[in-house]
Each structure stands twice: as structure tokens, then as C-alpha cells.
Write a protein that holds these residues in place. Structure first.
Motif, PDB file in Angstrom:
ATOM      1  N   GLU A 193      -1.523  -4.458 -17.433  1.00  0.00           N
ATOM      2  CA  GLU A 193      -0.736  -3.700 -16.570  1.00  0.00           C
ATOM      3  C   GLU A 193       0.050  -5.004 -15.836  1.00  0.00           C
ATOM      4  O   GLU A 193      -0.756  -5.621 -14.940  1.00  0.00           O
ATOM      5  CB  GLU A 193      -1.555  -2.812 -15.847  1.00  0.00           C
ATOM      6  CG  GLU A 193      -2.067  -1.758 -16.598  1.00  0.00           C
ATOM      7  CD  GLU A 193      -2.990  -0.824 -15.811  1.00  0.00           C
ATOM      8  OE1 GLU A 193      -2.908   0.670 -15.936  1.00  0.00           O
ATOM      9  OE2 GLU A 193      -3.754  -1.074 -15.120  1.00  0.00           O
ATOM     10  N   VAL A 211       3.606   0.903 -12.346  1.00  0.00           N
ATOM     11  CA  VAL A 211       2.641   0.127 -13.298  1.00  0.00           C
ATOM     12  C   VAL A 211       3.347   0.044 -14.714  1.00  0.00           C
ATOM     13  O   VAL A 211       3.266   1.190 -15.373  1.00  0.00           O
ATOM     14  CB  VAL A 211       1.224   0.677 -13.228  1.00  0.00           C
ATOM     15  CG1 VAL A 211       0.412  -0.122 -14.095  1.00  0.00           C
ATOM     16  CG2 VAL A 211       0.836   1.030 -11.798  1.00  0.00           C
ATOM     17  N   TYR A 212       3.455  -1.030 -15.140  1.00  0.00           N
ATOM     18  CA  TYR A 212       3.962  -1.096 -16.829  1.00  0.00           C
ATOM     19  C   TYR A 212       2.934  -1.776 -17.551  1.00  0.00           C
ATOM     20  O   TYR A 212       2.145  -2.643 -17.351  1.00  0.00           O
ATOM     21  CB  TYR A 212       5.244  -2.186 -16.697  1.00  0.00           C
ATOM     22  CG  TYR A 212       6.328  -1.704 -15.704  1.00  0.00           C
ATOM     23  CD1 TYR A 212       7.380  -0.833 -16.339  1.00  0.00           C
ATOM     24  CD2 TYR A 212       6.360  -2.084 -14.388  1.00  0.00           C
ATOM     25  CE1 TYR A 212       8.196  -0.374 -15.439  1.00  0.00           C
ATOM     26  CE2 TYR A 212       7.232  -1.805 -13.504  1.00  0.00           C
ATOM     27  CZ  TYR A 212       8.301  -0.927 -14.019  1.00  0.00           C
ATOM     28  OH  TYR A 212       9.249  -0.647 -13.137  1.00  0.00           O
ATOM     29  N   LEU A 213       2.705  -0.979 -18.792  1.00  0.00           N
ATOM     30  CA  LEU A 213       1.474  -1.339 -19.502  1.00  0.00           C
ATOM     31  C   LEU A 213       2.125  -2.022 -20.885  1.00  0.00           C
ATOM     32  O   LEU A 213       3.182  -1.718 -21.631  1.00  0.00           O
ATOM     33  CB  LEU A 213       0.929  -0.110 -20.129  1.00  0.00           C
ATOM     34  CG  LEU A 213      -0.263  -0.123 -21.144  1.00  0.00           C
ATOM     35  CD1 LEU A 213      -1.305  -0.971 -20.571  1.00  0.00           C
ATOM     36  CD2 LEU A 213      -0.571   1.194 -21.798  1.00  0.00           C
ATOM     37  N   TYR A 214       1.535  -3.117 -21.191  1.00  0.00           N
ATOM     38  CA  TYR A 214       1.927  -4.197 -22.315  1.00  0.00           C
ATOM     39  C   TYR A 214       0.564  -4.381 -23.215  1.00  0.00           C
ATOM     40  O   TYR A 214      -0.586  -3.982 -22.629  1.00  0.00           O
ATOM     41  CB  TYR A 214       2.224  -5.332 -21.897  1.00  0.00           C
ATOM     42  CG  TYR A 214       3.760  -5.467 -21.092  1.00  0.00           C
ATOM     43  CD1 TYR A 214       4.809  -5.643 -21.644  1.00  0.00           C
ATOM     44  CD2 TYR A 214       3.734  -5.114 -19.986  1.00  0.00           C
ATOM     45  CE1 TYR A 214       6.064  -5.584 -21.073  1.00  0.00           C
ATOM     46  CE2 TYR A 214       5.005  -4.987 -19.088  1.00  0.00           C
ATOM     47  CZ  TYR A 214       6.170  -5.472 -19.904  1.00  0.00           C
ATOM     48  OH  TYR A 214       7.190  -5.406 -19.184  1.00  0.00           O
ATOM     49  N   ALA A 231       5.106   3.163 -18.836  1.00  0.00           N
ATOM     50  CA  ALA A 231       5.242   2.962 -17.197  1.00  0.00           C
ATOM     51  C   ALA A 231       4.640   4.257 -16.678  1.00  0.00           C
ATOM     52  O   ALA A 231       4.930   5.562 -17.230  1.00  0.00           O
ATOM     53  CB  ALA A 231       6.708   2.789 -16.810  1.00  0.00           C
ATOM     54  N   ARG A 232       4.111   4.192 -15.724  1.00  0.00           N
ATOM     55  CA  ARG A 232       3.543   5.368 -14.711  1.00  0.00           C
ATOM     56  C   ARG A 232       3.492   4.959 -13.490  1.00  0.00           C
ATOM     57  O   ARG A 232       3.698   3.764 -13.016  1.00  0.00           O
ATOM     58  CB  ARG A 232       2.262   5.445 -15.196  1.00  0.00           C
ATOM     59  CG  ARG A 232       0.893   4.489 -14.891  1.00  0.00           C
ATOM     60  CD  ARG A 232      -0.358   4.934 -15.424  1.00  0.00           C
ATOM     61  NE  ARG A 232      -1.184   3.917 -15.213  1.00  0.00           N
ATOM     62  CZ  ARG A 232      -1.947   3.738 -13.972  1.00  0.00           C
ATOM     63  NH1 ARG A 232      -1.859   4.545 -13.063  1.00  0.00           N
ATOM     64  NH2 ARG A 232      -2.868   2.610 -13.916  1.00  0.00           N
ATOM     65  N   CYS A 235       1.853  -4.290 -12.164  1.00  0.00           N
ATOM     66  CA  CYS A 235       1.990  -3.420 -11.082  1.00  0.00           C
ATOM     67  C   CYS A 235       2.764  -4.188  -9.924  1.00  0.00           C
ATOM     68  O   CYS A 235       2.509  -5.214  -9.438  1.00  0.00           O
ATOM     69  CB  CYS A 235       0.523  -3.123 -10.342  1.00  0.00           C
ATOM     70  SG  CYS A 235      -0.638  -2.662 -11.564  1.00  0.00           S
ATOM     71  N   ASN A 246      -9.436   2.103 -19.813  1.00  0.00           N
ATOM     72  CA  ASN A 246      -8.418   2.063 -18.883  1.00  0.00           C
ATOM     73  C   ASN A 246      -6.918   2.427 -19.375  1.00  0.00           C
ATOM     74  O   ASN A 246      -6.152   2.488 -18.461  1.00  0.00           O
ATOM     75  CB  ASN A 246      -8.301   0.350 -18.653  1.00  0.00           C
ATOM     76  CG  ASN A 246      -9.560  -0.045 -17.878  1.00  0.00           C
ATOM     77  OD1 ASN A 246      -9.895   0.370 -17.147  1.00  0.00           O
ATOM     78  ND2 ASN A 246      -9.894  -1.284 -18.524  1.00  0.00           N
ATOM     79  N   TYR A 293      -2.609   6.861 -18.848  1.00  0.00           N
ATOM     80  CA  TYR A 293      -1.198   7.110 -19.681  1.00  0.00           C
ATOM     81  C   TYR A 293      -1.302   8.088 -20.682  1.00  0.00           C
ATOM     82  O   TYR A 293      -0.284   8.502 -21.290  1.00  0.00           O
ATOM     83  CB  TYR A 293      -1.088   5.467 -20.459  1.00  0.00           C
ATOM     84  CG  TYR A 293      -0.814   4.400 -19.561  1.00  0.00           C
ATOM     85  CD1 TYR A 293       0.561   4.005 -18.992  1.00  0.00           C
ATOM     86  CD2 TYR A 293      -1.862   3.711 -19.090  1.00  0.00           C
ATOM     87  CE1 TYR A 293       0.237   3.184 -18.066  1.00  0.00           C
ATOM     88  CE2 TYR A 293      -1.946   2.451 -18.238  1.00  0.00           C
ATOM     89  CZ  TYR A 293      -0.790   2.168 -17.748  1.00  0.00           C
ATOM     90  OH  TYR A 293      -0.384   1.095 -16.955  1.00  0.00           O
TER      91      TYR A 293
END
Length: 83
Positions: free
Chosen positions: A48, A37-40, A29-30, A50, A68, A72
Motif C-alpha cells: 500500500e 491509499v493505493y494497493l499494488y 485505491a481507497r 499511502c 489486510n 478493499y
């Protein structure tokens, strides 16, 4: 599920979220401005999720390009790796 062949992008936002939560792996997450924004990771692509601070607006962006993932890099730590 693949990004284009299984039409992830054609799913509704709710269906995309369910697919990410059921089959995806949460990676990081960032912050991006005022958005969280959460990355999966899915088997063949990344996504992402958002959301704004009030979480009333939600956007999902799916991609396959490793470029992309650069956003992170600052939050990745290798401290917990076994030697």
C-alpha cells in the motif's frame, strides 16, 4: 521480488516506489481518513502506498496477509466479468 528474501522492505522509499511502478500491478485505491491509499500486487506480496491530501508525506506498507485486503472489499465489483 519477494517481500523479505529480496529485501523490498530494506529499499529506500524511492526504490520501493520504482519497484512497484515497474513490476507491480495496481489493484485499487481507497480513502483512509484523509489519506489516499493505493494497493499494488507484486508476485508474492501486496503493498500500500499511502499519501496525505497534499501528497507531501508518503508511506509504504508491504504485507502478505490476505486479512489486510478486507479494507478493499467494498470497492470490488464483479460486474465486468464475462459469463
Amino acid at each position: 521480488m519477494t517481500l523479505y528474501e529480496c529485501t523490498f522492505c530494506a529499499l529506500s522509499t524511492e526504490e520501493q516506489l520504482q519497484a512497484l511502478w515497474r513490476k507491480g500491478t495496481f489493484l485499487a485505491a481507497r480513502w483512509a481518513g484523509s489519506d489516499r491509499v493505493y494497493l499494488y500486487h507484486m508476485s508474492t506480496f501486496f503493498a500500500e502506498v499511502c499519501c496525505d491530501l497534499s501528497q507531501k508525506q508518503l508511506r509504504i506498507r508491504a504485507f502478505t496477509s490476505p486479512q489486510n485486503l478486507e479494507a478493499y472489499a467494498a470497492s470490488v465489483t464483479l460486474d465486468n466479468l464475462e459469463q
